[in-house]
Enzyme design. Structure first.
Site, PDB file in Angstrom:
ATOM      1  N   GLY A  89      -9.381  -0.103  -1.692  1.00 25.00           N
ATOM      2  CA  GLY A  89      -8.491  -1.259  -1.826  1.00 25.00           C
ATOM      3  C   GLY A  89      -9.039  -2.453  -1.073  1.00 25.00           C
ATOM      4  O   GLY A  89     -10.156  -2.413  -0.573  1.00 25.00           O
ATOM      5  N   GLY A  90      -8.247  -3.484  -0.982  1.00 20.06           N
ATOM      6  CA  GLY A  90      -8.672  -4.717  -0.331  1.00 20.06           C
ATOM      7  C   GLY A  90      -9.061  -4.503   1.111  1.00 20.06           C
ATOM      8  O   GLY A  90     -10.008  -5.095   1.597  1.00 20.06           O
ATOM      9  N   PHE A  91      -8.349  -3.649   1.831  1.00 20.77           N
ATOM     10  CA  PHE A  91      -8.675  -3.508   3.247  1.00 20.77           C
ATOM     11  C   PHE A  91      -9.064  -2.099   3.650  1.00 20.77           C
ATOM     12  O   PHE A  91      -8.962  -1.709   4.785  1.00 20.77           O
ATOM     13  CB  PHE A  91      -7.546  -4.051   4.140  1.00 20.77           C
ATOM     14  CG  PHE A  91      -6.170  -3.703   3.679  1.00 20.77           C
ATOM     15  CD1 PHE A  91      -5.668  -2.435   3.873  1.00 20.77           C
ATOM     16  CD2 PHE A  91      -5.375  -4.658   3.050  1.00 20.77           C
ATOM     17  CE1 PHE A  91      -4.393  -2.122   3.460  1.00 20.77           C
ATOM     18  CE2 PHE A  91      -4.098  -4.343   2.641  1.00 20.77           C
ATOM     19  CZ  PHE A  91      -3.606  -3.080   2.839  1.00 20.77           C
ATOM     20  N   GLY A  92      -9.508  -1.314   2.695  1.00 19.27           N
ATOM     21  CA  GLY A  92      -9.991   0.012   3.043  1.00 19.27           C
ATOM     22  C   GLY A  92      -9.739   1.007   1.930  1.00 19.27           C
ATOM     23  O   GLY A  92      -9.201   0.653   0.869  1.00 19.27           O
ATOM     24  N   PRO A  93     -10.127   2.280   2.151  1.00 20.20           N
ATOM     25  CA  PRO A  93      -9.990   3.291   1.111  1.00 20.20           C
ATOM     26  C   PRO A  93      -8.540   3.738   0.898  1.00 20.20           C
ATOM     27  O   PRO A  93      -7.710   3.599   1.783  1.00 20.20           O
ATOM     28  CB  PRO A  93     -10.835   4.450   1.642  1.00 20.20           C
ATOM     29  CG  PRO A  93     -10.859   4.257   3.114  1.00 20.20           C
ATOM     30  CD  PRO A  93     -10.763   2.788   3.360  1.00 20.20           C
ATOM     31  N   VAL A  94      -8.260   4.283  -0.282  1.00 24.20           N
ATOM     32  CA  VAL A  94      -6.942   4.821  -0.615  1.00 24.20           C
ATOM     33  C   VAL A  94      -7.102   6.290  -0.996  1.00 24.20           C
ATOM     34  O   VAL A  94      -7.997   6.639  -1.770  1.00 24.20           O
ATOM     35  CB  VAL A  94      -6.310   4.046  -1.803  1.00 24.20           C
ATOM     36  CG1 VAL A  94      -4.916   4.558  -2.081  1.00 24.20           C
ATOM     37  CG2 VAL A  94      -6.289   2.556  -1.523  1.00 24.20           C
ATOM     38  N   ASP A 141      -0.934 -12.808  -5.989  1.00 18.51           N
ATOM     39  CA  ASP A 141      -2.110 -12.112  -6.525  1.00 18.51           C
ATOM     40  C   ASP A 141      -1.690 -11.099  -7.578  1.00 18.51           C
ATOM     41  O   ASP A 141      -2.066  -9.934  -7.539  1.00 18.51           O
ATOM     42  CB  ASP A 141      -2.897 -11.442  -5.389  1.00 18.51           C
ATOM     43  CG  ASP A 141      -4.299 -11.026  -5.840  1.00 18.51           C
ATOM     44  OD1 ASP A 141      -4.735 -11.496  -6.914  1.00 18.51           O
ATOM     45  OD2 ASP A 141      -4.942 -10.233  -5.138  1.00 18.51           O
ATOM     46  N   LYS A 168      -3.056   4.408   2.224  1.00 18.22           N
ATOM     47  CA  LYS A 168      -4.013   3.319   2.418  1.00 18.22           C
ATOM     48  C   LYS A 168      -4.475   3.347   3.856  1.00 18.22           C
ATOM     49  O   LYS A 168      -3.639   3.393   4.764  1.00 18.22           O
ATOM     50  CB  LYS A 168      -3.336   1.964   2.184  1.00 18.22           C
ATOM     51  CG  LYS A 168      -3.473   1.424   0.798  1.00 18.22           C
ATOM     52  CD  LYS A 168      -3.012  -0.028   0.774  1.00 18.22           C
ATOM     53  CE  LYS A 168      -2.828  -0.498  -0.650  1.00 18.22           C
ATOM     54  NZ  LYS A 168      -2.401  -1.879  -0.718  1.00 18.22           N
ATOM     55  N   GLY A 192      -9.749   5.406  -4.481  1.00 19.48           N
ATOM     56  CA  GLY A 192     -10.504   4.173  -4.689  1.00 19.48           C
ATOM     57  C   GLY A 192     -10.574   3.379  -3.409  1.00 19.48           C
ATOM     58  O   GLY A 192     -10.159   3.846  -2.339  1.00 19.48           O
TER      59      GLY A 192
END
Ligand SMILES: *[C@@H]1O[C@H](CO)[C@@H](O)[C@H](O)[C@H]1NC(C)=O
Ligand SMILES: *[C@@H]1O[C@H](CO)[C@@H](O)[C@H](O)[C@H]1NC(C)=O
Ligand SMILES: *[C@@H]1O[C@H](CO)[C@@H](O)[C@H](O)[C@H]1NC(C)=O
Ligand SMILES: *[C@@H]1O[C@H](CO)[C@@H](O)[C@H](O)[C@H]1NC(C)=O
Ligand SMILES: *[C@@H]1O[C@H](CO)[C@@H](O)[C@H](O)[C@H]1NC(C)=O
Ligand SMILES: *[C@@H]1O[C@H](CO)[C@@H](O)[C@H](O)[C@H]1NC(C)=O
Ligand SMILES: *[C@@H]1O[C@H](CO)[C@@H](O)[C@H](O)[C@H]1NC(C)=O
Length: 812
Positions: free
Chosen positions: A508-513, A623, A527, A506
């Site tokens: 994530g907040g700062f790039g793909p995982v 968060d 990550k 998927g």
């Protein structure tokens, strides 16, 4: 001196109390041959306590007891006939002519007696405002000779003015014994007493097995209860002289009501009454964590709660059986690396610890530390020594004989222990000591914080201080070096099939995982920081800083990182994805049974407690949401994504930020509106998460045909109408009703409008795990947000209805 002061203040309290005027109809005493029947009661002169008959659970078991009259409903503090309940409600309490209190059943047979009978001439039984039931032989002058008092026979509760300890002449002991269960006052398995062997200490036992040890009294507190701090509300004292040994506490502030209870599940809890919420708040508990388990790490082992595993051998010692030690069986403890040679031994200082078991110890109150050392050195069986009383630079001498057990390293208020070591071990300890200092300077006083939590009111919200800028705080939190394994980019590329699309889990907040498998078969999640993400870099650094220092089974584990052409973080792989993907997917949801959900609710709570309180950094996640809870193959929840987390230091429990980060639907009102965040903002998010987990519905976007509330509002509505069970996910087939109701109730306490009303995570965990009565929640925050708030805005969320609520909280 202190006693005089407190009596004076108690006097002031009653003199100025409005209750003095309304002398109640009820009697506070009975004389010889008078009696009270079931249905009647004695009420103390000031109306504070009541003595009467009650039942818990079964009406066919009735007890004579004392409970609070002015505050709380049926908080029983003392029970007379614990083991012999009355079979019906035809009981009679009577003072015999010779001065005994007796309890008679329907047939007039005696089922309990105070056995205080003497040749009393004019015995009177009186319930005092302290909660003490006394029998006196009253002469003409009105004073009288004390024949008996209930304070000498405590049940599970220690009230102000009661002594816990023993008379050294007669050996008579006063101690707490738990109830068998929440609704059975007969003596349970747990006792909390002062043990007179060696230097006295309090022991919590289950049967004959010691479960927790307070440590020796050091003049200020028990050595093992570092968060026991002097405070303006109650004083406590430990008395040790030739006549007696005892602990007691006295209330200093007349508005403060406090009791110490040994619960039926073996936890010593101090509760305080909060008028504003009309409920008991948990103030302190012991044992507090795993390291409080008696002798967990064995002889010469030391427990440190921030470390994983928690046990290690003291420096200079090594596991007795290393194989057992390695599989986390620490019970056999550690042995010396170098044998002692009495005449040549030295003493090495181990700072910041809970002093070991004093069962086999010797002490002298006047010796100084130097004399103490000399005496210890001369006696080859003396294994360690320390200062006895830490006040005023330290006085007295405490020496240990035999193995040293039950040591733990404390983050605050630890003591110095000098241990006998072979001369050759002298230089081993230098580095350890400097590291320790840094650690202590980072530690936060839990006592102070918990005091604020109890005693700060919503008013403080408005008087918010300008906090130190967060940058400064973080730098303090970041002092220590990272110890993070570094992965080679090639290895990670092979593991993830060269970051192939099939391996992508998927975004994530700062790039793909990506998912990957290392050569040794270990599954990992990787990550990748997107090269163009500037915000990402900040959060990425944050994540590395925090998570690399945190170790808890309910936090996702960072295995390492890679900083070559690519910046990568490597985590343990979570096969069951996130709670979000399980809970809000029609098919997956069916598979989440109640016990799994309840396990998730509890697991997240433990993880959050660790962040807020038990880890050595104190962290606000900021968060918390279903998408950030990952599930391992056994569906254990793990909190992830520390990109927005903040570390807080010192006494600070609240701070202000210009940049509100977080997820809509989970954010507390004070955070979303004013940018004020605290551990209580996380508690709010947790409450939302619990409601989502119970109902299988999202808070945001929740839709109900009857009203426009979100899920929180819906839950609140059902709760006030006593229909909470309707909230349960219709796809959950069987459930434990008590657990469901408790989860919903606790969640509603978490989402209360005012942060100070919300429980702390430690209180919350106890609430989830016990059957104790819970305080009633007040109106939640943000429960009809859809009507008030425009969709998907973050800044300037100022709305009149909420403003009204906030300003009504201004100082009185
Ligand atoms: C209580 O009752 C006993 C027996 O009836 C009697 O002997 C005694 O005088 C009474 N005592 C008082 C104080 O009335
Ligand atoms: C009272 O006595 C009767 C007959 O001896 C007995 O059956 C009954 O259980 C007794 N009641 C109580 C409360 O002890
Ligand atoms: C009073 O004495 C009787 C007989 O010795 C005993 O069975 C009972 O337990 C005693 N009661 C208390 C409260 O100690
Ligand atoms: C201890 O018990 C003895 C014997 O009953 C009594 O004389 C003494 O006053 C008691 N000591 C205290 C401090 O209560
Ligand atoms: C008390 O302990 C005994 C043995 O340790 C155990 O069998 C019993 O179930 C325990 N009772 C309770 C109420 O925990
Ligand atoms: C305690 O130490 C002092 C000073 O060294 C000494 O005078 C006294 O006798 C000692 N007391 C005991 C009970 O050993
Ligand atoms: C060492 O101290 C213990 C405890 O005070 C005492 O029993 C023992 O006799 C002492 N041994 C020597 C050799 O002084």
């Amino acid at each position: 001196m202190r006693t005089v002061l407190s009596f004076f203040m108690i006097f002031l309290f009653y003199a100025s109390s409005p209750y003095v005027a309304q002398v109640s109809e009820a009697l506070d005493s009975i004389t010889a041959n008078q009696s009270i029947q079931d249905g009647g009661s004695l009420v103390s002169a000031g109306g504070t306590f009541e003595l009467g008959f009650f039942s818990t659970g079964l009406p066919s078991r009735r007890y004579l007891g004392i409970w609070y009259k002015k505050v709380a409903t049926m908080t029983v503090v003392w029970v007379a006939n614990r083991v012999t309940p009355l079979a019906d409600s035809v009981g009679t309490l009577k003072v015999t002519g010779s001065g005994s209190l007796v309890l008679l059943n329907a047939n007039g047979s005696e089922i309990w007696s105070s056995n205080s009978s003497t040749d009393a001439r004019n015995p009177v039984a009186q319930l005092l405002d302290s909660g003490n039931l006394v029998v006196k032989d009253v002469d003409g002058t009105g004073s009288g000779f004390l024949l008996w008092q209930s304070f000498d026979y405590p049940t599970d509760t220690l009230l102000a003015g009661m002594k816990m300890g023993r008379n050294r002449t007669t050996g008579f002991e006063r101690y707490l014994t738990s109830w068998k269960s929440i609704d059975d006052p007969s003596p349970g398995n747990f006792t909390y007493k002062i043990d007179p062997n060696g230097f006295p200490q309090s022991l919590l036992r289950q049967g004959s097995v010691v479960k927790f040890r307070s440590g020796p009294w050091n003049g200020v507190r028990y050595s093992g209860m570092p968060n026991l701090d002097p405070n303006p509300y109650y004083s406590y004292e430990f008395v040790l002289d030739d006549d007696e040994i005892y602990y007691h506490f006295e209330l200093l502030d007349s508005s403060f009501i406090s009791r110490l209870v040994l619960s039926s599940n073996g936890i010593v809890q101090r509760f305080t009454w909060i008028d504003r919420t009309q409920g008991w708040t948990l103030y302190l508990t012991v044992p507090i964590d795993n390291c409080d388990t008696y002798a967990l790490c064995g002889a010469y082992g030391s427990c440190k709660i921030d470390e994983s595993p928690v046990c290690r051998c003291l420096t200079g010692f090594t596991p007795r059986y290393s194989q057992e030690w390695d599989i986390l069986d620490w019970s056999h403890g550690c042995v010396r690396k170098t044998p002692l040679d009495c005449g040549k031994d030295i003493f090495v200082k181990y700072p910041g610890v809970k002093l070991p078991d004093t069962g086999n110890s010797w002490f002298n109150k006047t010796m100084d530390l130097q004399e103490c050392k000399e005496i210890c050195k001369k006696n080859c069986s003396c294994m360690a020594y320390s200062t006895l009383d830490i006040r005023g630079g330290g006085t007295g001498c405490l020496q240990w004989f035999g193995e040293l057990i039950d040591i733990r390293e404390l983050n605050q208020n630890g003591q110095d222990l000098y241990i006998r070591m072979a001369a050759s071990e002298s230089d081993l300890l230098q580095s350890k000591q400097t590291k320790q200092k840094l650690f202590i300077s980072l530690a936060v006083s839990f006592g102070v914080v918990s005091l604020c939590l109890v005693l700060t009111f919503c008013i403080l919200q408005n008087k918010r201080k300008k906090m130190k800028h967060l940058k400064g705080d973080n730098s303090e939190c970041q002092k220590e070096d990272l110890e993070l394994p570094v992965f080679d980019l090639g290895t990670v590329a092979i593991a993830t099939n060269n970051f192939s699309e099939e391996n992508k889990l998927g975004e994530g907040g700062f790039g793909p995982v990506y998912k990957g498998v290392l050569e040794d078969g270990q599954e990992i999640a990787v990550k990748k920081l997107s090269r163009y993400s500037r915000q990402g870099l900040h959060e990425f650094k944050n994540e590395v800083l925090f998570i690399s220092k945190l170790q808890h089974r309910n936090l996702v584990k960072l295995l390492g990182c890679c900083i070559q052409e690519e910046v990568l973080l490597i985590y343990e792989f979570m096969p069951n994805n996130s709670l979000d993907s399980c809970l809000f997917d029609q098919n997956q949801r069916k598979l989440l049974g109640w016990s799994t959900r309840f396990g998730i609710i509890n697991g997240i709570a433990r993880g959050l407690l660790y962040l807020h309180q038990d880890s050595r950094l104190r962290i606000i996640h900021r968060d918390l949401k279903a998408g950030n809870i990952l599930l391992d193959n056994e569906m254990n929840p793990k909190i992830s994504d520390f990109g927005s987390a903040k570390c807080f230091v010192g006494n600070e429990t609240e701070a202000n930020t210009l940049r509100v980060v977080g997820t809509y639907g989970y954010m507390s009102p004070e955070y979303a509106i004013d940018g004020v965040f605290s551990i209580k903002s996380d508690v709010f998010s947790y409450g939302v998460l619990v409601l989502e987990t119970v109902s299988g519905k999202r808070n945001r976007g929740f839709c109900h045909p009857d009203h426009c509330h979100n899920l929180v509002g819906h839950a609140w509505r059902l709760f006030t109408e006593d229909r909470s069970m309707e909230l349960v996910d219709e796809l959950v087939e069987s459930y434990n009703t008590a657990e469901v109701l408790r989860s919903i109730h606790v969640a509603l306490l978490c989402v209360q409008q005012c942060p100070e009303d919300r429980p702390s995570m430690s209180a919350l965990i106890l609430m989830l795990g016990s059957d104790n009565e819970l305080p009633l929640p007040k109106e939640p925050g943000f429960y009809n947000e859809r009507k008030l708030l425009p969709e998907s805005t973050f800044g300037h969320l100022v709305h009149s209805p909420n403003e009204v609520t906030m300003t009504s909280l201004s100082p009185r």
